[in-house]
Write an enzyme that holds these catalytic residues in place. Structure first.
Site, mmCIF file in Angstrom:
data_model
loop_
_atom_site.group_PDB
_atom_site.id
_atom_site.type_symbol
_atom_site.label_atom_id
_atom_site.label_comp_id
_atom_site.label_asym_id
_atom_site.label_seq_id
_atom_site.Cartn_x
_atom_site.Cartn_y
_atom_site.Cartn_z
ATOM 1 C CB SER A 137 -0.745 0.074 1.152
ATOM 2 O OG SER A 137 -1.504 1.249 1.506
ATOM 3 C CE1 TYR B 115 -4.226 -1.715 5.187
ATOM 4 C CE2 TYR B 115 -3.626 0.198 4.499
ATOM 5 C CZ TYR B 115 -3.974 -0.961 4.225
ATOM 6 O OH TYR B 115 -3.938 -1.589 2.867
#
Ligand SMILES: NC(=O)c1ccc[n+]([C@@H]2O[C@H](COP(=O)([O-])OP(=O)(O)OC[C@H]3O[C@@H](n4cnc5c(N)ncnc54)[C@H](OP(=O)(O)O)[C@@H]3O)[C@@H](O)[C@H]2O)c1
Length: 284
Positions: free
Chosen positions: A153, A166
């Site tokens: 990501s 995250y």
């Protein structure tokens, strides 16, 4: 004939007969990768917990003329992953391509986040991926070739507010992937990272998410999931080690690292804007 068909057709010879294991195949990015590569002729093993969704995907792949194997398993349970991979190996003989897409997000400010939620993200996003890699690698070593693609990501290159836990898990995944790439250097087992920004998947749309996260996805235009599938195809067919989605996005992240104070300020302003907009929403 659709433009996409014209582009995909030459890829059939690359993927036909190749064996593929996709984690997180029941939804979003993993689902689309398995569907497209299965449709291109790869034999797809589909791993996630929700078996009915995997069964539907397997039918869709078979309808396209491909073959699919459903492996319902929790990626955080190491033995279950080892068993699932054993099944895939006994059905397919070997696994040419592993795509690690299983992942979760639990938004929250670092200051107040629930450590159990942070732990769960690391269990799924990092340790789950490690389980799949370690389950598949011995057979790739034996075959002397293979491909591993990890879905990272952009939040794994730059920490962003409300996604600190995250981001931490995706930074860990990036580190693990880069180290593995060096360990396997010269082995003919290719390791790639695909680094998406915000993608339109159920991860963003779920009504159960805290308001801040829904707002985040409402305010930043989400990319179609197919863009990530194309990035995975590019990594596999061109032997790329890292593909950003959209292209070049991580370059901006890397440049921003030269001016950390400036990029912190820009992100902080963005975050305050989100909070302000969230406050307004609560009152309408
Ligand atoms: N959407 C985005 O904006 C975005 C951006 C950058 C990176 N990513 C990354 O892309 C990957 C896929 O995300 P997505 O957007 O496609 O999300 P999604 O639609 O929510 O799909 C997540 C997938 O992970 C699987 N999964 C979650 N926990 C699992 C577990 N314990 N065991 C096995 N499978 C598990 C889910 O299957 P089950 O629930 O059936 O187990 C599902 O198939 C993730 O790694 C995510 O971090 C997403």
């Amino acid at each position: 004939m659709a433009t996409e068909d014209v582009i995909l057709r030459p890829l059939r010879s690359f993927f036909r007969g190749r064996t593929l294991l996709v984690t997180g195949a029941s939804s979003g990015i993993g689902y689309d990768i398995a569907l497209v590569l299965g449709g291109l002729g790869a034999k797809a093993a589909l791993l996630a917990r929700r078996q009915p969704l995997l069964d539907n995907l397997a039918s869709a792949i078979r309808d396209e003329g491909g073959s699919a194997l459903v492996l319902a398993a929790d990626i955080t349970e190491r033995e279950a992953v080892l068993d699932a991979v054993k099944r895939a190996l006994s059905d397919f003989g070997h696994i040419d391509i592993l795509v690690n897409s299983a992942g979760i997000v639990r938004p929250g400010a670092v200051e107040t986040m629930d450590p159990q939620e942070a732990r769960r993200m690391f269990e799924v996003n990092v340790l789950g991926t490690l389980h799949a890699i370690q389950a598949v690698l011995p057979s790739m070593r034996q075959a002397g070739s293979g491909n591993i693609v990890n879905i990272g990501s952009l939040a794994g290159r730059r920490g962003v507010p409300a996604l600190g836990g995250y981001s931490g898990s995706k930074f860990a995944l990036v580190g693990l992937t880069e180290a593995l790439r060096v360990e396997l250097f010269g082995s003919r087992i290719h390791v790639a990272l695909v680094m998406p920004g915000v993608v339109d998947t159920p991860m963003l749309r779920s009504d159960g998410r805290p308001e801040h996260h829904r707002l985040f996805s409402d305010m930043i235009p989400a990319m179609p999931v197919r863009w990530v599938t194309w990035a995975v195809i590019a990594a596999l067919t061109l032997g790329l080690t890292e593909v950003d989605v959209p292209p070049g996005a991580a370059v901006l992240e890397k440049l921003a690292a030269f001016f950390p104070g400036l990029s912190d300020a820009a992100l902080a302003m963005g975050n305050r804007l989100w909070e302000w907009a969230a406050g307004r929403r609560r009152h309408v």
